[in-house]
Design a protein around this motif. Structure first.
Motif, PDB file in Angstrom:
ATOM      1  N   PRO A  92       0.839  -1.201   0.000  1.00 26.20           N
ATOM      2  CA  PRO A  92       0.000   0.000   0.000  1.00 26.20           C
ATOM      3  C   PRO A  92       0.873   1.249   0.000  1.00 26.20           C
ATOM      4  O   PRO A  92       1.964   1.260   0.575  1.00 26.20           O
ATOM      5  CB  PRO A  92      -0.790  -0.122   1.312  1.00 26.20           C
ATOM      6  N   SER A  93       0.404   2.296  -0.639  1.00 30.37           N
ATOM      7  CA  SER A  93       1.194   3.526  -0.720  1.00 30.37           C
ATOM      8  C   SER A  93       1.445   4.131   0.653  1.00 30.37           C
ATOM      9  O   SER A  93       2.511   4.711   0.905  1.00 30.37           O
ATOM     10  CB  SER A  93       0.487   4.541  -1.629  1.00 30.37           C
ATOM     11  N   GLY A  94       0.481   3.995   1.577  1.00 30.25           N
ATOM     12  CA  GLY A  94       0.659   4.534   2.923  1.00 30.25           C
ATOM     13  C   GLY A  94       1.774   3.843   3.678  1.00 30.25           C
ATOM     14  O   GLY A  94       2.600   4.480   4.343  1.00 30.25           O
ATOM     15  N   VAL A  95       1.849   2.527   3.574  1.00 29.64           N
ATOM     16  CA  VAL A  95       2.908   1.759   4.231  1.00 29.64           C
ATOM     17  C   VAL A  95       4.265   2.109   3.628  1.00 29.64           C
ATOM     18  O   VAL A  95       5.268   2.236   4.342  1.00 29.64           O
ATOM     19  CB  VAL A  95       2.632   0.249   4.115  1.00 29.64           C
ATOM     20  N   THR A  96       4.309   2.285   2.322  1.00 27.12           N
ATOM     21  CA  THR A  96       5.553   2.681   1.666  1.00 27.12           C
ATOM     22  C   THR A  96       6.047   4.019   2.195  1.00 27.12           C
ATOM     23  O   THR A  96       7.246   4.209   2.430  1.00 27.12           O
ATOM     24  CB  THR A  96       5.342   2.781   0.141  1.00 27.12           C
ATOM     25  N   GLY A  97       5.120   4.941   2.400  1.00 24.54           N
ATOM     26  CA  GLY A  97       5.492   6.249   2.941  1.00 24.54           C
ATOM     27  C   GLY A  97       6.072   6.148   4.333  1.00 24.54           C
ATOM     28  O   GLY A  97       7.014   6.871   4.683  1.00 24.54           O
ATOM     29  N   LEU A 254       6.156  14.152   8.831  1.00 17.58           N
ATOM     30  CA  LEU A 254       4.970  14.636   8.142  1.00 17.58           C
ATOM     31  C   LEU A 254       4.683  13.868   6.858  1.00 17.58           C
ATOM     32  O   LEU A 254       3.518  13.671   6.486  1.00 17.58           O
ATOM     33  CB  LEU A 254       5.127  16.135   7.828  1.00 17.58           C
ATOM     34  N   ILE A 255       5.731  13.434   6.161  1.00 18.39           N
ATOM     35  CA  ILE A 255       5.564  12.718   4.889  1.00 18.39           C
ATOM     36  C   ILE A 255       4.693  11.466   5.049  1.00 18.39           C
ATOM     37  O   ILE A 255       3.747  11.263   4.274  1.00 18.39           O
ATOM     38  CB  ILE A 255       6.937  12.358   4.280  1.00 18.39           C
ATOM     39  N   PRO A 256       4.971  10.590   6.050  1.00 19.61           N
ATOM     40  CA  PRO A 256       4.128   9.392   6.187  1.00 19.61           C
ATOM     41  C   PRO A 256       2.671   9.715   6.495  1.00 19.61           C
ATOM     42  O   PRO A 256       1.778   8.970   6.087  1.00 19.61           O
ATOM     43  CB  PRO A 256       4.786   8.635   7.356  1.00 19.61           C
ATOM     44  N   ILE A 257       2.424  10.800   7.220  1.00 19.73           N
ATOM     45  CA  ILE A 257       1.047  11.179   7.534  1.00 19.73           C
ATOM     46  C   ILE A 257       0.283  11.489   6.253  1.00 19.73           C
ATOM     47  O   ILE A 257      -0.842  11.026   6.040  1.00 19.73           O
ATOM     48  CB  ILE A 257       1.019  12.387   8.491  1.00 19.73           C
ATOM     49  N   VAL A 258       0.912  12.276   5.373  1.00 20.52           N
ATOM     50  CA  VAL A 258       0.283  12.614   4.096  1.00 20.52           C
ATOM     51  C   VAL A 258       0.082  11.347   3.261  1.00 20.52           C
ATOM     52  O   VAL A 258      -0.980  11.146   2.649  1.00 20.52           O
ATOM     53  CB  VAL A 258       1.139  13.633   3.317  1.00 20.52           C
ATOM     54  N   ALA A 259       1.095  10.477   3.249  1.00 15.30           N
ATOM     55  CA  ALA A 259       0.996   9.235   2.478  1.00 15.30           C
ATOM     56  C   ALA A 259      -0.139   8.356   2.984  1.00 15.30           C
ATOM     57  O   ALA A 259      -0.886   7.759   2.197  1.00 15.30           O
ATOM     58  CB  ALA A 259       2.323   8.473   2.544  1.00 15.30           C
ATOM     59  N   LEU A 260      -0.296   8.279   4.302  1.00 13.42           N
ATOM     60  CA  LEU A 260      -1.360   7.465   4.885  1.00 13.42           C
ATOM     61  C   LEU A 260      -2.742   8.053   4.580  1.00 13.42           C
ATOM     62  O   LEU A 260      -3.697   7.307   4.314  1.00 13.42           O
ATOM     63  CB  LEU A 260      -1.159   7.340   6.397  1.00 13.42           C
ATOM     64  N   VAL A 261      -2.849   9.376   4.625  1.00 14.50           N
ATOM     65  CA  VAL A 261      -4.125  10.020   4.296  1.00 14.50           C
ATOM     66  C   VAL A 261      -4.520   9.706   2.854  1.00 14.50           C
ATOM     67  O   VAL A 261      -5.678   9.360   2.562  1.00 14.50           O
ATOM     68  CB  VAL A 261      -4.036  11.546   4.509  1.00 14.50           C
ATOM     69  N   GLY A 263      -3.568   7.118   1.204  1.00 13.05           N
ATOM     70  CA  GLY A 263      -3.886   5.700   1.165  1.00 13.05           C
ATOM     71  C   GLY A 263      -5.305   5.415   1.630  1.00 13.05           C
ATOM     72  O   GLY A 263      -6.047   4.650   0.992  1.00 13.05           O
ATOM     73  N   PHE A 264      -5.710   6.036   2.749  1.00 14.84           N
ATOM     74  CA  PHE A 264      -7.083   5.868   3.243  1.00 14.84           C
ATOM     75  C   PHE A 264      -8.091   6.381   2.214  1.00 14.84           C
ATOM     76  O   PHE A 264      -9.125   5.758   1.971  1.00 14.84           O
ATOM     77  CB  PHE A 264      -7.266   6.611   4.564  1.00 14.84           C
ATOM     78  N   LEU A 270      -5.481  -0.742   6.803  1.00 18.80           N
ATOM     79  CA  LEU A 270      -4.329  -1.020   7.648  1.00 18.80           C
ATOM     80  C   LEU A 270      -4.754  -1.936   8.781  1.00 18.80           C
ATOM     81  O   LEU A 270      -5.721  -1.653   9.483  1.00 18.80           O
ATOM     82  CB  LEU A 270      -3.753   0.276   8.216  1.00 18.80           C
ATOM     83  N   GLY A 271      -3.994  -3.030   8.977  1.00 17.38           N
ATOM     84  CA  GLY A 271      -4.265  -3.932  10.082  1.00 17.38           C
ATOM     85  C   GLY A 271      -3.563  -3.478  11.346  1.00 17.38           C
ATOM     86  O   GLY A 271      -2.716  -2.573  11.331  1.00 17.38           O
ATOM     87  N   LEU A 272      -3.886  -4.136  12.463  1.00 17.72           N
ATOM     88  CA  LEU A 272      -3.287  -3.779  13.753  1.00 17.72           C
ATOM     89  C   LEU A 272      -1.773  -3.945  13.729  1.00 17.72           C
ATOM     90  O   LEU A 272      -1.028  -3.102  14.249  1.00 17.72           O
ATOM     91  CB  LEU A 272      -3.893  -4.647  14.859  1.00 17.72           C
ATOM     92  N   GLY A 273      -1.290  -5.015  13.108  1.00 23.34           N
ATOM     93  CA  GLY A 273       0.149  -5.245  13.038  1.00 23.34           C
ATOM     94  C   GLY A 273       0.867  -4.146  12.290  1.00 23.34           C
ATOM     95  O   GLY A 273       1.957  -3.714  12.680  1.00 23.34           O
ATOM     96  N   GLN A 274       0.249  -3.681  11.207  1.00 21.48           N
ATOM     97  CA  GLN A 274       0.862  -2.593  10.443  1.00 21.48           C
ATOM     98  C   GLN A 274       0.912  -1.307  11.260  1.00 21.48           C
ATOM     99  O   GLN A 274       1.909  -0.579  11.226  1.00 21.48           O
ATOM    100  CB  GLN A 274       0.074  -2.370   9.153  1.00 21.48           C
ATOM    101  N   VAL A 275      -0.151  -1.026  11.998  1.00 24.36           N
ATOM    102  CA  VAL A 275      -0.190   0.180  12.836  1.00 24.36           C
ATOM    103  C   VAL A 275       0.899   0.124  13.905  1.00 24.36           C
ATOM    104  O   VAL A 275       1.622   1.104  14.138  1.00 24.36           O
ATOM    105  CB  VAL A 275      -1.577   0.352  13.486  1.00 24.36           C
TER     106      VAL A 275
END
Length: 296
Positions: A92-97, A254-261, A263-264, A270-275
């Motif tokens: 997922p793009s969010g995980v990559t970020g 900040l970059i991962p936050i934008v990537a996760l947004v 992605g959502f 996102l599963g619990l393990g990923q979080v």
């Protein structure tokens, strides 16, 4: 001072938005083109955009500088562009970020291993925490990995290792060059390599002419190269000049936050393990970067 602060925060937010959006642009490009085509097109677009800056600079540089800039282009831009695209075919793009946030960790590790940097107990703890988070993220939400491990995440980790090497080489061997020169000339060297790859090893032109949605995907990749590589590096270099390392490093969070947004918004789950894995990486990066010098 007030104007400088406003400019600094503006640049920081723009960088977070641009780099954080890079992963969704890669995803859009991969909807039509393969990973190699996405990586090569990204580099070629960035190279062409910076040609007005890079061409006049080449003749003024020594052979030593040119040789190092070729290495910088290869390790800091060309190889990571392909690695991110390959990894994101199964991530997922969010995980990559979030995995991209490991870059400061590998800057430190490469500095300790090859450039005689010292490491404290606090930084060691931060490294271990981030490593544990990476392992958890590798094992969580696998798509086609062996024994529950998503090995495609290793491509992203390898890309951040490349960034770690790249930044240390710049710091210790190219400190006498302006960042804009480093960025533009190194990409100038990589542009022809990207072009040769596209013409020799891919059917890019056929795909562009025949596949539905190819022009749109091509536009996303071109935007990725121009904004996510060329312009972003120019903004980053300016931010480095007017602020301090502590402020600049906040873009890492900040970059991962934008990537996760993104992605959502695009329907990624996102599963619990990923979080848990992502939180551990954030904590590790924070601990490793804590209490840096804040003077300009």
């Amino acid at each position: 001072m007030k104007n400088t602060n406003v400019l600094a925060w503006t640049l920081l937010i723009l960088l977070a938005l641009i780099w954080g959006s890079s992963f969704i642009l890669i995803k859009r490009g991969l909807s039509v083109f393969n990973a190699g085509e996405v990586g090569a097109l990204r580099i070629l677009a960035a190279c062409l955009f910076l040609i007005p800056i890079s061409i006049p600079k080449v003749g003024k540089l020594s052979f030593k500088h040119l040789k190092l800039l070729f290495i910088i282009g290869l390790v800091g831009s060309f190889i990571p562009a392909f690695l991110f695209a390959i990894g994101q075919t199964q991530l997922p793009s969010g995980v990559t970020g979030v995995l991209n946030a490991l870059t400061p960790i590998f800057v430190l590790i490469m500095g300790v291993l090859f450039f005689k940097q010292e490491i404290t107990k606090r930084k060691t703890f931060g490294l271990i925490t981030a490593f544990v988070g990476t392992v958890v993220l590798l094992a969580a939400g696998s798509v086609g990995g062996l024994r529950g491990i998503n090995f495609y995440a290793l491509f992203i980790v390898l890309a951040t290792i490349c960034y770690g090497i790249n930044l240390n080489v710049i710091k210790y061997y190219l400190a006498d060059l302006k960042p804009l020169v480093i960025t533009s000339v190194s990409l100038l060297f990589m542009g022809p390599l990207a072009g040769i790859y596209l013409l020799t090893f891919t059917d890019f032109s056929v795909t562009l002419a025949t596949e539905e949605g190819a022009l749109e995907a091509f536009g996303y990749i071109s935007l990725l190269g121009v904004m996510g590589t060329a312009i972003a590096l120019i903004l980053f270099n300016k931010l480095v000049q007017i602020t301090n390392p502590l402020f600049t490093s906040t873009v890492t969070y900040l970059i991962p936050i934008v990537a996760l947004v993104w992605g959502f918004w695009d329907g990624e789950d996102l599963g619990l393990g990923q979080v848990i894995g992502m939180l551990a990486i954030f904590v590790g990066v924070y601990i490793t970067n804590k209490k840096k010098a804040i003077s300009k």
